[in-house]
Design a protein around this motif. Structure first.
Motif, PDB file in Angstrom:
ATOM      1  N   ARG A  67      13.271  -6.948   1.116  1.00 20.74           N
ATOM      2  CA  ARG A  67      12.014  -7.232   1.811  1.00 20.74           C
ATOM      3  C   ARG A  67      11.045  -8.027   0.928  1.00 20.74           C
ATOM      4  O   ARG A  67       9.824  -7.981   1.128  1.00 20.74           O
ATOM      5  CB  ARG A  67      11.372  -5.931   2.322  1.00 20.74           C
ATOM      6  CG  ARG A  67      12.295  -5.091   3.181  1.00 20.74           C
ATOM      7  CD  ARG A  67      11.569  -4.312   4.253  1.00 20.74           C
ATOM      8  NE  ARG A  67      11.092  -5.136   5.338  1.00 20.74           N
ATOM      9  CZ  ARG A  67       9.807  -5.369   5.592  1.00 20.74           C
ATOM     10  NH1 ARG A  67       8.882  -4.870   4.830  1.00 20.74           N
ATOM     11  NH2 ARG A  67       9.455  -6.136   6.601  1.00 20.74           N
ATOM     12  N   THR A  75       1.711   1.723   0.134  1.00 18.31           N
ATOM     13  CA  THR A  75       0.697   2.473  -0.620  1.00 18.31           C
ATOM     14  C   THR A  75       1.052   3.955  -0.646  1.00 18.31           C
ATOM     15  O   THR A  75       1.246   4.559   0.415  1.00 18.31           O
ATOM     16  CB  THR A  75      -0.685   2.320   0.051  1.00 18.31           C
ATOM     17  OG1 THR A  75      -0.919   0.934   0.243  1.00 18.31           O
ATOM     18  CG2 THR A  75      -1.790   2.920  -0.788  1.00 18.31           C
ATOM     19  N   GLU A  99      -5.901  -1.786  10.556  1.00 14.98           N
ATOM     20  CA  GLU A  99      -5.022  -1.882   9.384  1.00 14.98           C
ATOM     21  C   GLU A  99      -4.099  -3.068   9.684  1.00 14.98           C
ATOM     22  O   GLU A  99      -3.148  -2.963  10.466  1.00 14.98           O
ATOM     23  CB  GLU A  99      -4.224  -0.583   9.246  1.00 14.98           C
ATOM     24  CG  GLU A  99      -3.924  -0.122   7.836  1.00 14.98           C
ATOM     25  CD  GLU A  99      -3.035  -0.978   6.948  1.00 14.98           C
ATOM     26  OE1 GLU A  99      -2.997  -2.224   7.146  1.00 14.98           O
ATOM     27  OE2 GLU A  99      -2.386  -0.431   6.065  1.00 14.98           O
ATOM     28  N   THR A 101      -1.717  -4.884   8.248  1.00 13.91           N
ATOM     29  CA  THR A 101      -0.263  -4.867   8.010  1.00 13.91           C
ATOM     30  C   THR A 101       0.066  -3.432   7.606  1.00 13.91           C
ATOM     31  O   THR A 101       0.234  -3.126   6.446  1.00 13.91           O
ATOM     32  CB  THR A 101       0.136  -5.849   6.873  1.00 13.91           C
ATOM     33  OG1 THR A 101      -0.612  -5.522   5.701  1.00 13.91           O
ATOM     34  CG2 THR A 101      -0.134  -7.294   7.234  1.00 13.91           C
ATOM     35  N   GLU A 125       2.082  -4.518  12.329  1.00 16.56           N
ATOM     36  CA  GLU A 125       3.152  -4.532  11.325  1.00 16.56           C
ATOM     37  C   GLU A 125       4.324  -5.339  11.894  1.00 16.56           C
ATOM     38  O   GLU A 125       4.682  -5.205  13.052  1.00 16.56           O
ATOM     39  CB  GLU A 125       3.577  -3.088  10.996  1.00 16.56           C
ATOM     40  CG  GLU A 125       4.838  -2.925  10.192  1.00 16.56           C
ATOM     41  CD  GLU A 125       4.838  -3.605   8.818  1.00 16.56           C
ATOM     42  OE1 GLU A 125       3.890  -3.438   8.043  1.00 16.56           O
ATOM     43  OE2 GLU A 125       5.821  -4.329   8.532  1.00 16.56           O
ATOM     44  N   ASN A 159       3.727 -10.255  14.189  1.00 18.85           N
ATOM     45  CA  ASN A 159       3.448 -11.029  12.983  1.00 18.85           C
ATOM     46  C   ASN A 159       1.933 -11.227  12.898  1.00 18.85           C
ATOM     47  O   ASN A 159       1.318 -11.738  13.833  1.00 18.85           O
ATOM     48  CB  ASN A 159       4.169 -12.378  13.116  1.00 18.85           C
ATOM     49  CG  ASN A 159       4.015 -13.223  11.878  1.00 18.85           C
ATOM     50  OD1 ASN A 159       3.107 -13.008  11.070  1.00 18.85           O
ATOM     51  ND2 ASN A 159       4.909 -14.172  11.732  1.00 18.85           N
ATOM     52  N   ILE A 160       1.360 -10.841  11.780  1.00 13.23           N
ATOM     53  CA  ILE A 160      -0.103 -10.925  11.630  1.00 13.23           C
ATOM     54  C   ILE A 160      -0.617 -12.356  11.839  1.00 13.23           C
ATOM     55  O   ILE A 160      -1.724 -12.581  12.322  1.00 13.23           O
ATOM     56  CB  ILE A 160      -0.527 -10.385  10.239  1.00 13.23           C
ATOM     57  CG1 ILE A 160      -2.029 -10.232  10.102  1.00 13.23           C
ATOM     58  CG2 ILE A 160      -0.047 -11.235   9.111  1.00 13.23           C
ATOM     59  CD1 ILE A 160      -2.555  -9.058  10.745  1.00 13.23           C
ATOM     60  N   ASN A 182      -3.569  -2.769   2.765  1.00 16.27           N
ATOM     61  CA  ASN A 182      -2.953  -3.303   1.558  1.00 16.27           C
ATOM     62  C   ASN A 182      -2.027  -4.420   2.031  1.00 16.27           C
ATOM     63  O   ASN A 182      -0.897  -4.168   2.417  1.00 16.27           O
ATOM     64  CB  ASN A 182      -2.192  -2.150   0.877  1.00 16.27           C
ATOM     65  CG  ASN A 182      -1.279  -2.615  -0.227  1.00 16.27           C
ATOM     66  OD1 ASN A 182      -1.343  -3.757  -0.686  1.00 16.27           O
ATOM     67  ND2 ASN A 182      -0.401  -1.733  -0.658  1.00 16.27           N
ATOM     68  N   ASN A 198       7.726 -16.514   6.497  1.00 10.30           N
ATOM     69  CA  ASN A 198       6.653 -15.529   6.653  1.00 10.30           C
ATOM     70  C   ASN A 198       5.329 -16.082   6.114  1.00 10.30           C
ATOM     71  O   ASN A 198       4.730 -15.549   5.187  1.00 10.30           O
ATOM     72  CB  ASN A 198       7.024 -14.233   5.937  1.00 10.30           C
ATOM     73  CG  ASN A 198       6.060 -13.103   6.286  1.00 10.30           C
ATOM     74  OD1 ASN A 198       5.441 -13.119   7.360  1.00 10.30           O
ATOM     75  ND2 ASN A 198       5.896 -12.147   5.395  1.00 10.30           N
TER      76      ASN A 198
END
Ligand SMILES: C[S@@+](CC[C@H](N)C(=O)[O-])C[C@H]1O[C@@H](n2cnc3c(N)ncnc32)[C@H](O)[C@@H]1O
Length: 601
Positions: A67, A75, A99, A101, A125, A159-160, A182, A198
């Motif tokens: 990954r 975290t 949040e 991701t 996420e 996908n953000i 994070n 990505n």
């Protein structure tokens, strides 16, 4: 046991065994929303059927995919808890939590535990397995804490970079927002080396020009891109923003505040031990700020494990960006232009071939390279060379390593080597593939065996030098070896001198308390290359020299440099100071950040 590739607790298994008797999608989702707040826990009927099937059979352990391209450092719960505890001390009371991701969801669990007033949570996420893990963990949390108030929770597999934050921003204009998390720890250049997609579509979001892209200034952390996405969408909402991120990302955000002017204030960074928390050898911290404020360009620095003790303030002092505002405010008069141009050492990108050692230290022309091959060459182009790790002591007149300086200036023709220095040519030419395989585009269409970072200055007999990579601001004085100037590699910076006495005066000024304190106020020691040409060019040697009495100079000489056996007197000091009145020409200053410096950063 494992479900959808994730671990779920016995309690969650039991919950599903009791409650999944009916498999109607709407009813099951309704039940789950009432129970734990998550909307649309299952996307479709198949997922429910699949789960029912799985709950009746034991799962095999599935190996983890690589990954790296997702900057995946989950975290630990104690760290997300510590972050929330710190936020609690700021009396914040978020109604909407985002949040961006969310990974396995530890931040979501921590906010549920620490902020009872939350009305709605959004977790986004990219990795479906983590989406499931987050959902199951939340369910587990509410099985154990069934009395707790349940916000509406959306855990979104997306996908953000395709996510539309504007929608959330519009819908919750009046609410108190907390963006926490994070984001991925990966840079765009790492992603391109992995051929990963990505990336945001607009990868040049800082509007760097083509030259910057070549030199590496276009390199950025994905975390910085995501932080700016958040600030673009939420800086004008009431609320707070808290991200764990590399210190370099925080530094960039504060640096860009001068032009971006996001409505954020109370900017703070809380350093933590990234090695301990994430097994990553980098400097990282919790970035925190208050949204919807008059924009600030200053960041207070603390330790996350001892968060009440202010360490430093970094940020903008008028038009200067500095690491320690308190000491800089007392030393800013020395921030000017160095009258001598700092140079970077030689770059060859061919250490296997160009980094040499003398065989058994004998005083003959036999060398061994990094491939352990022994050979003999003429002495003419061979010079002592120092690397950062060699620049620890005061006076240096010898070296462990040697190199071949094939040119006296950039782009110079190297044909003479074949005719004048046959052994050197034979050695270099037998290794031509190493030169040809150098990746950097700066060597394209250049003469054979070309090097960089070379010019008249490289051959000055005396030098004062410093490493760009060390957390020390001590300068060294280099004297010639066998009448030949000592070279430095491209991790080091230096000023060259024809007169030893001028090198000595400069060395004394640079190692003086004033210069040392000034440098410590402007240098960000957690950068990969803390000391750069830009930093060194800011030392106003003349202004500092004017603060030093000649008695101070001669005391320094007597205690540390007496072995040089030269004559130092007040008249010479005055003449030297006069010579400092010549400022470098403006175009030289423009070129401070050279191609190779950025390539290394
Ligand atoms: C550093 S981890 C942190 C996860 C979580 N925020 C936490 O604090 O534990 C970064 C997360 O970002 C996710 N991620 C990476 N690229 C993403 C993208 N383009 N869109 C959404 N999530 C992404 C990764 O899968 C990973 O879970």
């Amino acid at each position: 046991m494992k479900v959808f590739e994730v671990n779920i607790t016995i309690k969650v298994v039991d919950f599903f065994k009791q409650n999944l008797k009916k498999n109607d999608l709407i009813k099951v989702n309704q039940l789950l929303k009432e129970f734990c707040g998550i909307s649309e826990f299952f996307d479709n009927q198949n997922e429910i059927s699949e789960l029912i099937k799985i709950l009746n059979i034991e799962q095999n352990i599935i190996s983890e995919p690589d990954r790296a391209e997702y900057g995946d450092f989950q975290t630990p719960k104690n760290l997300s808890d510590l972050t929330c505890k710190l936020l609690q001390t700021k009396n914040i009371n978020p109604q909407i939590v985002i949040e961006p991701t969310c990974g396995k969801g530890n931040f979501i669990l921590s906010v549920l535990e620490h902020f009872p007033q939350i009305e709605k949570i959004f977790g986004i996420e990219i990795y479906p397995k983590y989406v499931w893990e987050t959902k199951f963990s939340i369910l587990n949390y509410f099985i154990i804490n069934s009395q707790k108030q349940k916000p509406e929770i959306l855990i979104i597999n997306k996908n953000i970079f395709d996510f539309d934050f504007q929608e959330i921003s519009k819908q919750h204009k009046e609410k108190n927002i907390l963006v926490i998390g994070n984001p991925p720890w990966v840079t765009n250049s790492k992603l391109s080396s992995l051929n990963s997609l990505n990336l945001p579509q607009k990868s040049n979001f800082k509007n760097h020009n083509g030259f910057d892209a070549i030199t590496g200034k276009g390199n950025f952390d994905i975390a910085e891109y995501i932080a700016l996405m958040i600030l673009n969408n939420f800086s004008n909402h009431n609320g707070h923003f808290a991200f764990l991120q590399k210190n370099s990302v925080t530094k960039n955000i504060v640096f860009d505040q001068l032009k971006n002017k996001y409505s954020i204030a109370n900017i703070e960074k809380y350093n933590f031990d990234a090695k301990k928390e994430f097994s990553v050898a980098t400097d990282a911290s919790l970035f925190y700020c208050k949204l919807n404020q008059k924009h600030s360009t200053i960041c207070n620095e603390y330790d996350l494990y001892e968060p009440t003790k202010l360490k430093y303030q970094l940020g903008w002092f008028k038009d200067k960006f500095v690491a320690n505002l308190t000491s800089y405010s007392e030393l800013h008069e020395f921030d000017g232009i160095c009258p001598n141009v700092w140079r970077q050492g030689i770059k060859h990108d061919c250490s296997k071939i160009m980094e040499l050692e003398k065989i058994n230290g004998q005083n003959i022309n036999k060398y061994v390279n990094q491939n352990n091959e022994q050979f003999e060459i003429e002495n003419d182009l061979v010079y002592c060379i120092l690397k950062s790790s060699d620049l620890k002591t005061g006076i240096i007149n010898q070296s462990r390593k040697y190199t071949i300086v094939t040119q006296t200036k950039i782009g110079e023709n190297t044909d003479f080597i074949e005719t004048d220095l046959p052994k050197t040519y034979q050695y270099l030419n037998s290794k031509i593939e190493f030169f040809n395989n150098r990746k950097s585009s700066i060597y394209n269409n250049k003469p054979k065996f070309s090097i960089f970072g070379v010019g008249d200055y490289s051959f000055k007999k005396y030098k004062v030098a410093i490493s760009g990579f060390y957390k020390s601001t001590e300068f060294s004085l280099l004297l010639p070896n066998n009448d030949k100037s000592i070279q430095l590699d491209d991790t080091c910076y230096f000023i060259g001198f024809d007169k030893l006495v001028y090198a000595v005066y400069t060395y004394i000024i640079l190692n003086h308390k004033i210069t040392q304190e000034f440098l410590n106020s402007i240098i960000f020691f957690d950068s990969k290359r803390p000391i750069t040409k830009d930093i060194l060019m800011r030392i106003d040697l003349l202004k500092i020299a004017d603060k030093i009495q000649f008695t101070g100079v001669s005391e320094f000489y007597e205690s540390k440099l007496k072995q040089l056996d030269i004559s130092i007197n007040e008249q010479g000091w005055i003449e030297f100071k006069k010579s400092l009145k010549n400022r470098p020409k403006i175009n030289e200053i423009d070129l401070f950040s050279t191609i190779y410096e950025n390539e290394m950063s």
